[in-house]
Enzyme design. Structure first.
Site, short mmCIF file in Angstrom:
data_model
loop_
_atom_site.label_atom_id
_atom_site.label_comp_id
_atom_site.label_asym_id
_atom_site.label_seq_id
_atom_site.Cartn_x
_atom_site.Cartn_y
_atom_site.Cartn_z
N LYS A 158 11.99 3.80 -8.11
CA LYS A 158 10.91 4.70 -8.33
C LYS A 158 10.60 6.18 -9.81
CE LYS A 158 11.65 6.51 -4.13
NZ LYS A 158 12.26 7.17 -3.12
N GLY A 164 3.02 9.01 -3.24
CA GLY A 164 2.15 8.03 -3.17
C GLY A 164 2.13 6.11 -2.87
N GLY A 165 3.11 6.50 -3.49
CA GLY A 165 3.97 4.67 -3.69
C GLY A 165 3.52 5.06 -5.17
N GLU A 288 12.80 12.79 -0.16
CA GLU A 288 12.20 13.84 -1.09
C GLU A 288 11.99 14.85 -0.24
OE1 GLU A 288 8.66 11.95 -2.57
OE2 GLU A 288 7.75 11.38 0.01
N ASN A 290 8.05 17.27 0.13
CA ASN A 290 7.01 17.90 0.02
C ASN A 290 6.55 19.62 0.35
OD1 ASN A 290 5.44 15.12 -0.76
ND2 ASN A 290 6.55 15.26 1.89
N ARG A 292 4.22 21.21 0.58
CA ARG A 292 2.64 21.60 0.50
C ARG A 292 2.59 20.99 2.10
NH1 ARG A 292 1.42 15.88 1.27
NH2 ARG A 292 2.46 14.72 -0.25
N VAL A 295 -0.80 15.24 5.16
CA VAL A 295 -1.73 14.93 5.89
C VAL A 295 -1.71 14.75 7.17
CG1 VAL A 295 -3.30 12.98 6.06
CG2 VAL A 295 -2.79 13.01 4.26
#
Length: 442
Positions: A158, A164-165, A288, A290, A292, A295
């Protein structure tokens, strides 16, 4: 509350933010690229400004142009949406320098949690279980191989700054790791400006469970339950639902409390999400954070009755949360599907002009395309989201199947056939949904 907000984004999320601002009486400023001159968000906002060419680096990622536009429009605040600059600590810092409120957490928190390695360290210090692996950047391929042998294959290679992958690859053995390492490192450097890599143990047949958080600037942090985001392709989510069909009330409470504990440990404010992997034995591990809006936030809104964008705005304006953890109740079951302009077999983007477009009735849509809209190759291929709600999961799935079959998009390829197949599958209906769902069942 703010009087005018600039939205540093495009597409359906820009439309989503405009809708809430309009309801609250807040004026909105849209920004757009050459490719988006006639995009719906430019017409829906109070005012709109061209900020650059079609390429994302020349427009939606141009920090100085966006700041300049916000000052020109006399915007009080900037809402970054998701993707693009939403987790860019330098952008948040520039807003701070110009006395423009960044609707999100502080720049230093974004920076800390944006580094997957630093985020692991922070969670370990807070006593939150993390996926077995390393919390240091790998020096070279030999260090990577030594680490992988220690924790055992398969492993996930990683990018520390990834999302986003991108910069993420599953490897089954040392030969595959040696082949993947340099390519992944270069891809991470190209996309994120940081080629740092680390390794985590693969949690096989895992559920991808995330917890939605709200935290004000006065020390109040609550969770809004979980979302199950296990149906993925190329490590990107395709179907999300709330609540998870896998969690019982005991585990739901524990994972929610752990997410709150993690957020408090780093002094987090605004809306955010802690993501976990949950193994078949109900052990969960931090994946993880995020920093923000996500979606898939609408499914949380559907089961709680809260407008997350509104609370982002209120928190950023310094307001205190007006409800406590005990006030948050779940009502029903919600499922979201992401509509991508892509080949459903290869997942390659499918740009072009939409020649026919009609939406099923009785369900929630978040979209910014219509008949004669052009889907360009410049941006993410997600063009819409559809959200259904039922009093039970079975009822929600029944609505989802009907709505998907009534959805009509022509002129471009979409992933609708894949979504129809997934929703109709026995495994999905039974809640047998893990991160390898598409590979195992479709």
């Amino acid at each position: 509350m703010f009087t005018k907000v600039l939205i540093a984004n495009r597409g359906e999320i820009a439309m989503r933010i405009i809708r809430t601002c309009s309801r609250l009486g807040i004026k909105t400023v849209a920004v757009y690229s050459e490719a988006d001159r006639d995009a719906p968000h430019t017409k829906a906002a109070t005012e709109a400004y061209l900020i650059g060419e079609s390429r994302v680096s020349e427009s939606y990622l141009n920090i100085e142009r966006i700041i300049e536009t916000a000052k020109k429009a006399n915007a009080d605040a900037i809402h970054p949406g998701y993707g693009l600059l939403s987790e860019n600590s330098r952008f948040a810092e520039r807003c701070k320098q110009e006395n423009i409120v960044f609707i999100g957490p502080a720049p230093d928190i974004i920076a800390k949690m944006g580094s997957k390695i630093e985020a692991r360290k922070a969670m370990e210090a807070a006593g939150v279980p993390v996926v077995p692996g390393v919390s240091e950047s790998l020096g070279d391929i030999e260090a990577a191989c030594r680490t992988a042998r220690q924790i055992g294959y398969p492993v996930m290679l990683k990018a520390s700054a990834g999302g986003g992958g991108i910069g993420m690859q599953l490897v089954q053995n040392e030969e595959a790791l040696r082949k993947a390492y340099e390519g992944n490192k270069k891809r991470a450097a190209d996309f994120f400006g940081d080629g740092s890599m680390y390794i985590e143990k693969v949690i096989e047949h895992a559920r991808h469970i995330e917890v939605q958080l709200l935290a004000d600037q006065h020390g109040h942090t609550i969770h809004l339950f979980e979302r199950d985001c296990s149906v993925q392709r190329r490590h990107q989510k395709v179907i999300e639902e709330a609540p998870s069909p896998f969690l019982d009330d005991k585990l739901r409470m524990k994972i929610g409390q752990t997410a709150v504990k993690a957020a408090k440990a780093i002094g987090y404010t605004n809306a955010g999400t802690i993501e976990f992997l949950v193994d078949p034995n109900q052990n969960f591990y931090f994946l993880e954070m995020n920093t923000r809006l996500q979606v898939e936030h609408p499914v949380t809104e559907e089961i709680t009755g809260l407008d997350l964008v509104e609370h982002q705005l209120r928190i950023s304006a310094g307001h205190t949360l007006t409800f406590s953890q005990q006030d948050i109740k779940r009502n029903g079951h919600a499922i979201e599907v992401r509509i991508y302009a892509e080949d459903p077999k290869t997942f390659y983007p499918s740009p072009g002009t939409i020649t026919a477009f009609s939406l099923p009735k009785g369900v929630r849509h978040e979209c910014a395309v219509a008949k004669d809209s052009t889907v360009t190759p410049f941006y993410d291929p997600m063009i819409a989201k559809m959200i259904v709600k039922g009093q039970t999961r079975a009822e929600a799935i029944e609505k989802l199947e009907t709505a998907l079959r009534d959805y009509r998009i022509e002129g471009i390829k979409t992933n609708l056939p894949l979504l129809i197949q997934a929703a109709a599958s026995k495994a999905f209906k039974e809640g047998d949904v893990t991160t390898d769902f598409l590979k195992q069942h479709l």
